[in-house]
Design an enzyme around this catalytic site. Structure first.
Site, PDB file in Angstrom:
ATOM      1  CG  ASP A  31       9.790  13.726 -28.431  1.00  0.00           C
ATOM      2  OD1 ASP A  31      10.932  13.488 -28.411  1.00  0.00           O
ATOM      3  OD2 ASP A  31       9.025  12.777 -28.759  1.00  0.00           O
ATOM      4  CB  SER A  32      14.312  15.138 -25.269  1.00  0.00           C
ATOM      5  OG  SER A  32      14.928  15.935 -25.884  1.00  0.00           O
ATOM      6  CG  ASP A  71      10.911  15.349 -31.867  1.00  0.00           C
ATOM      7  OD1 ASP A  71      10.770  14.766 -32.901  1.00  0.00           O
ATOM      8  OD2 ASP A  71      11.578  14.857 -30.935  1.00  0.00           O
ATOM      9  CE  LYS A 127      13.733  14.161 -33.544  1.00  0.00           C
ATOM     10  NZ  LYS A 127      13.064  13.003 -33.056  1.00  0.00           N
ATOM     11  CD  GLU A 158      10.435   9.109 -31.377  1.00  0.00           C
ATOM     12  OE1 GLU A 158       9.836   8.044 -31.440  1.00  0.00           O
ATOM     13  OE2 GLU A 158      10.938   9.771 -30.794  1.00  0.00           O
ATOM     14  CD  GLU A 194      17.275   7.912 -29.420  1.00  0.00           C
ATOM     15  OE1 GLU A 194      16.502   8.751 -30.045  1.00  0.00           O
ATOM     16  OE2 GLU A 194      17.458   7.977 -28.254  1.00  0.00           O
TER      17      GLU A 194
HETATM   18  O1  KIV Z   1      13.694  14.436 -28.562  1.00  0.00           O
HETATM   19  C1  KIV Z   1      14.909  14.463 -28.736  1.00  0.00           C
HETATM   20  O2  KIV Z   1      15.612  15.095 -28.307  1.00  0.00           O
HETATM   21  C2  KIV Z   1      15.288  13.745 -30.036  1.00  0.00           C
HETATM   22  C3  KIV Z   1      16.758  13.511 -30.081  1.00  0.00           C
HETATM   23  C4  KIV Z   1      17.328  12.648 -29.044  1.00  0.00           C
HETATM   24  C5  KIV Z   1      17.166  13.047 -31.508  1.00  0.00           C
HETATM   25  O3  KIV Z   1      14.693  13.239 -30.596  1.00  0.00           O
END
Ligand code: KIV
Length: 290
Positions: A52-53, A91, A121, A123, A190
């Site tokens: 989600d970055s 994510d 993924k 959080e 992280e």
């Molecule tokens: O969104 C992302 O890129 C991440 C990584 C930094 C692990 O969660």
């Protein structure tokens, strides 16, 4: 590694678990589009994460909070088309798993069915354990993510290294254990002290993938734009820049601009030509027609 050959050995969830047993490191990078994902896959990364970055490094949002499931899906599909070998993890963005199990399953199933993700993924620690178990029950492998969790930006009051006190380190270890018990196949750690990451890594049977969590993790992940020098904010302490693509891009664009302004682009080599004799024929024809 020649990934164009037919003998590409696909990385799977069991293969990632196996790495930990063998004591072999796991490599992971983010990607959000077809060309980047192709290069990352062909370079032999084990895991490609459509993180989600995306929100910050590609879409220009201030944080990861605003990005939506539909935006993630759009990019996931492009990455899917490029990825042959790596395990593809998507994510779940903020809001995609916060309204209850049904909604979390819906978002995740969309990622798997429509986007071709092989795992999701999310959080959070103990508070997500039941959700992780439900996803695993639905045949969706889950990667956990604890420590500095960017989606909790407002709750954390900024991006701060976590687990620096005895209490918070104990909490984090309990989170890690709960996610493993719930069936997560790997855990992103992280922004935590390397000593804590090392301890969690030793305690867990599933692999840890670190970002700002020191070298003792079972694997490492970075945001590709950070690694390539394509992000516009000062890099975090844990980033190592392997290239300066922003500068390379800037210079290439400026040279193109200068060439166009000076009439140096395109040149004869970049132009198409009539076959021999056509020019004379054409001129004669135009003259005849008046
Ligand atoms: O969104 C992302 O890129 C991440 C990584 C930094 C692990 O969660």
């Amino acid at each position: 590694m020649d990934l164009n050959s037919e003998a590409v050995s696909k990385i799977t969830v069991p293969a990632i678990l196996d790495r930990k047993l063998r004591g072999e490191k796991i490599t992971c990078l983010t990607a959000y589009d077809y060309p980047t994902a192709r290069l990352v896959d062909e370079a032999g990364m084990d895991i490609i994460l459509v993180g989600d970055s995306l929100a910050q490094v590609v879409l220009g949002y201030d944080s990861t909070v605003p990005v939506t499931v539909d935006e993630m899906l759009h990019h996931l599909k492009a990455v899917r088309r490029a990825t042959r070998r790596a395990l593809l993890v998507a994510d779940l963005p903020y809001g995609a798993y916060h309204l209850g199990r049904a909604e979390s399953l819906r978002s995740s199933i969309r990622f798997v069915k429509e986007g071709g993700a092989e795992a999701v993924k999310l959080e959070g620690g103990r508070k997500r354990a039941r959700l992780v178990a439900a996803l695993v029950q639905a045949e969706i492998p889950v990667m956990g993510h604890i420590g500095l969790t960017p989606q909790s930006l407002h709750a954390m009051g900024g991006y701060r290294v976590q687990g620096k006190t005895l209490d918070s380190a104990t909490e984090l270890l309990a989170d890690a254990q709960a996610l493993e018990d719930a069936g997560a196949f790997a855990l992103v750690l992280e922004g935590i002290p390397r000593e804590l990451a090392a301890l969690v890594t030793r305690r867990l049977r599933i692999p840890t993938i670190g970002i700002g969590a020191g070298p003792e993790c079972d694997g490492q992940v970075l945001v590709i734009h950070d690694l390539l020098g394509m992000s516009f904010t000062p890099p975090a302490k844990f980033v190592r820049r392997y290239a300066d693509l922003a500068e390379v891009t800037r210079q290439a664009v400026e040279r193109f601009r200068d060439d166009v302004l000076a009439g140096n682009f395109p040149g004869d080599r970049e132009s198409y030509h009539w076959p021999a004799g056509l020019r004379e024929q054409f001129e004669k024809d135009v003259t005849r027609r008046g």
